[in-house]
Design a protein around this motif. Structure first.
Motif, mmCIF file in Angstrom:
data_model
loop_
_atom_site.group_PDB
_atom_site.id
_atom_site.type_symbol
_atom_site.label_atom_id
_atom_site.label_comp_id
_atom_site.label_asym_id
_atom_site.label_seq_id
_atom_site.Cartn_x
_atom_site.Cartn_y
_atom_site.Cartn_z
ATOM 1 N N PHE A 181 0.851 -1.192 0.000
ATOM 2 C CA PHE A 181 0.000 0.000 0.000
ATOM 3 C C PHE A 181 0.884 1.238 0.000
ATOM 4 C CE2 PHE A 181 -2.434 3.020 2.903
ATOM 5 C CZ PHE A 181 -3.314 3.460 1.925
ATOM 6 N N TYR A 182 0.522 2.220 -0.793
ATOM 7 C CA TYR A 182 1.210 3.518 -0.809
ATOM 8 C C TYR A 182 0.428 4.426 0.140
ATOM 9 C CZ TYR A 182 3.763 7.497 -2.904
ATOM 10 O OH TYR A 182 4.562 8.594 -3.128
ATOM 11 N N LYS A 183 0.898 4.508 1.382
ATOM 12 C CA LYS A 183 0.191 5.288 2.396
ATOM 13 C C LYS A 183 0.370 6.780 2.129
ATOM 14 C CE LYS A 183 1.399 6.607 6.620
ATOM 15 N NZ LYS A 183 0.782 7.955 6.683
ATOM 16 N N PRO A 184 -0.728 7.504 1.982
ATOM 17 C CA PRO A 184 -0.619 8.954 1.806
ATOM 18 C C PRO A 184 -0.274 9.669 3.118
ATOM 19 C CG PRO A 184 -2.743 8.114 0.996
ATOM 20 C CD PRO A 184 -2.104 7.042 1.819
ATOM 21 N N TYR A 185 0.180 10.886 2.991
ATOM 22 C CA TYR A 185 0.419 11.759 4.136
ATOM 23 C C TYR A 185 -0.899 11.916 4.902
ATOM 24 C CZ TYR A 185 1.469 15.998 6.774
ATOM 25 O OH TYR A 185 1.660 16.913 7.781
ATOM 26 N N GLY A 186 -0.809 11.913 6.239
ATOM 27 C CA GLY A 186 -1.977 12.186 7.074
ATOM 28 C C GLY A 186 -2.819 10.976 7.423
ATOM 29 N N VAL A 187 -2.494 9.804 6.859
ATOM 30 C CA VAL A 187 -3.270 8.594 7.132
ATOM 31 C C VAL A 187 -2.608 7.819 8.271
ATOM 32 C CG1 VAL A 187 -4.036 6.381 6.172
ATOM 33 C CG2 VAL A 187 -4.105 8.454 4.762
ATOM 34 N N LEU A 188 -3.420 7.342 9.218
ATOM 35 C CA LEU A 188 -2.898 6.536 10.317
ATOM 36 C C LEU A 188 -2.655 5.107 9.849
ATOM 37 C CD1 LEU A 188 -5.258 7.684 13.237
ATOM 38 C CD2 LEU A 188 -2.955 8.516 12.698
ATOM 39 N N ARG A 214 5.090 0.338 11.067
ATOM 40 C CA ARG A 214 4.218 1.503 11.001
ATOM 41 C C ARG A 214 4.880 2.620 10.215
ATOM 42 N NH1 ARG A 214 0.152 1.622 14.678
ATOM 43 N NH2 ARG A 214 0.061 3.869 14.668
ATOM 44 N N LEU A 215 4.078 3.522 9.769
ATOM 45 C CA LEU A 215 4.529 4.823 9.285
ATOM 46 C C LEU A 215 3.680 5.840 10.031
ATOM 47 C CD1 LEU A 215 4.779 4.459 5.388
ATOM 48 C CD2 LEU A 215 6.667 4.855 6.977
ATOM 49 N N ASP A 216 4.323 6.847 10.587
ATOM 50 C CA ASP A 216 3.575 7.886 11.293
ATOM 51 C C ASP A 216 2.614 8.584 10.340
ATOM 52 O OD1 ASP A 216 4.939 7.498 13.748
ATOM 53 O OD2 ASP A 216 6.626 8.645 12.960
ATOM 54 N N HIS A 217 1.628 9.263 10.892
ATOM 55 C CA HIS A 217 0.642 9.942 10.038
ATOM 56 C C HIS A 217 1.297 10.974 9.135
ATOM 57 C CE1 HIS A 217 0.802 13.194 13.027
ATOM 58 N NE2 HIS A 217 0.266 13.949 12.087
ATOM 59 N N ASP A 218 2.436 11.560 9.577
ATOM 60 C CA ASP A 218 3.095 12.590 8.769
ATOM 61 C C ASP A 218 4.183 12.021 7.858
ATOM 62 O OD1 ASP A 218 4.697 12.001 10.945
ATOM 63 O OD2 ASP A 218 5.138 14.082 11.462
ATOM 64 N N PRO A 233 -9.946 4.318 14.209
ATOM 65 C CA PRO A 233 -9.621 5.732 14.408
ATOM 66 C C PRO A 233 -9.170 6.006 15.842
ATOM 67 C CG PRO A 233 -11.996 5.436 14.234
ATOM 68 C CD PRO A 233 -11.373 4.093 14.002
ATOM 69 N N GLU A 234 -8.325 7.007 15.981
ATOM 70 C CA GLU A 234 -7.922 7.478 17.309
ATOM 71 C C GLU A 234 -9.056 8.339 17.864
ATOM 72 O OE1 GLU A 234 -4.947 7.224 19.108
ATOM 73 O OE2 GLU A 234 -4.180 5.775 17.659
ATOM 74 N N PRO A 235 -9.362 8.212 19.141
ATOM 75 C CA PRO A 235 -10.410 9.062 19.718
ATOM 76 C C PRO A 235 -10.075 10.545 19.515
ATOM 77 C CG PRO A 235 -9.776 7.331 21.260
ATOM 78 C CD PRO A 235 -8.804 7.271 20.119
ATOM 79 N N GLY A 236 -11.020 11.276 18.957
ATOM 80 C CA GLY A 236 -10.850 12.705 18.758
ATOM 81 C C GLY A 236 -9.989 13.079 17.561
ATOM 82 N N SER A 237 -9.491 12.106 16.809
ATOM 83 C CA SER A 237 -8.626 12.394 15.665
ATOM 84 C C SER A 237 -9.451 12.497 14.392
ATOM 85 C CB SER A 237 -7.574 11.292 15.496
ATOM 86 O OG SER A 237 -6.882 11.455 14.270
ATOM 87 N N SER A 238 -9.045 13.403 13.510
ATOM 88 C CA SER A 238 -9.723 13.522 12.214
ATOM 89 C C SER A 238 -8.919 12.840 11.102
ATOM 90 C CB SER A 238 -9.935 14.997 11.871
ATOM 91 O OG SER A 238 -8.674 15.649 11.777
ATOM 92 N N HIS A 239 -7.805 12.194 11.470
ATOM 93 C CA HIS A 239 -6.981 11.533 10.463
ATOM 94 C C HIS A 239 -7.684 10.295 9.915
ATOM 95 C CE1 HIS A 239 -3.432 13.987 11.034
ATOM 96 N NE2 HIS A 239 -3.526 13.812 12.341
#
Length: 194
Positions: free
Chosen positions: A8-15, A43-47, A20-26
């Motif tokens: 998978f090519y994970k885009p920027y901003g995706v967890l 893992r890859l961080d969301h950023d 989902p993380e509680p309260g996160s809009s990612h």
């Protein structure tokens, strides 16, 4: 029941998780991967962006995630500033103290031509008086935010981070948000030998 092996090519901003993380809009992997019960290998961080391997094979997941096996992970890293030979050597030789560990030796090269990547959304910050450069780093260990901490430790803050390879698996042919099953040959190349 057949097992699944996806790249998978994970885009920027995706967890790098399906919940989902509680309260996160990612957004999460659930918005891109319709196959149930697969999990990311590492893992890859969301950023961060780039190659994420997913499988429902727990043995393979452990084999590729365990640092003692030293699997290669290659990253393209856009840094703030122009790297000096001393900074590159500091990254290469290892021994950088990051939190409570010392880094291992790393393969590092300064890329004269930036990698051919799609624009990031949102774009990285740009400062007219501060140049940027691209590095390629290959690690055989994978600790939390390690690449960002390594480049910061030598005075080259990371602006953009893209994992482009795990062993011989690469992003070739994928754009951000796309995934595909591994080929038989790709799967053979990452299987435990014992």
């Amino acid at each position: 029941m057949p097992q699944h092996y996806l790249i998978f090519y994970k885009p920027y901003g995706v967890l790098s998780q399906f919940s989902p993380e509680p309260g996160s809009s990612h957004p999460t992997l659930k918005e891109f991967i319709p196959i149930p019960d697969v999990y990311p290998v590492g893992r890859l961080d969301h950023d961060s962006e780039g190659l994420l391997l997913l499988t429902d094979n727990g043995r393979l997941q452990h084999f590729l995630s365990d640092p003692r096996y030293g699997h290669r992970r290659t990253y393209w890293v856009q840094v703030e500033g122009q790297p000096t030979p001393t900074q590159l050597q500091q990254l290469r030789q290892g021994g950088l103290k990051i939190q409570n560990y010392l880094t291992r030796p790393t393969l590092v090269q300064h890329l004269a031509i930036p990698p051919d990547l799609p624009p990031r959304e949102p774009p990285i910050r740009s400062r007219a008086k501060i140049p940027t450069a691209w590095l390629e780093l290959t690690l055989r260990e994978g600790r939390n935010r390690q690449v960002r901490r390594m480049t910061a430790a030598v005075g080259l803050p990371t602006l953009r981070l893209v994992r482009c390879q795990i062993e011989h698996l690469s992003l070739a042919g994928l754009t951000p948000g796309q995934w595909r099953p591994l080929t038989t040959q790709e799967l053979r190349s990452i299987q435990p030998t014992r």
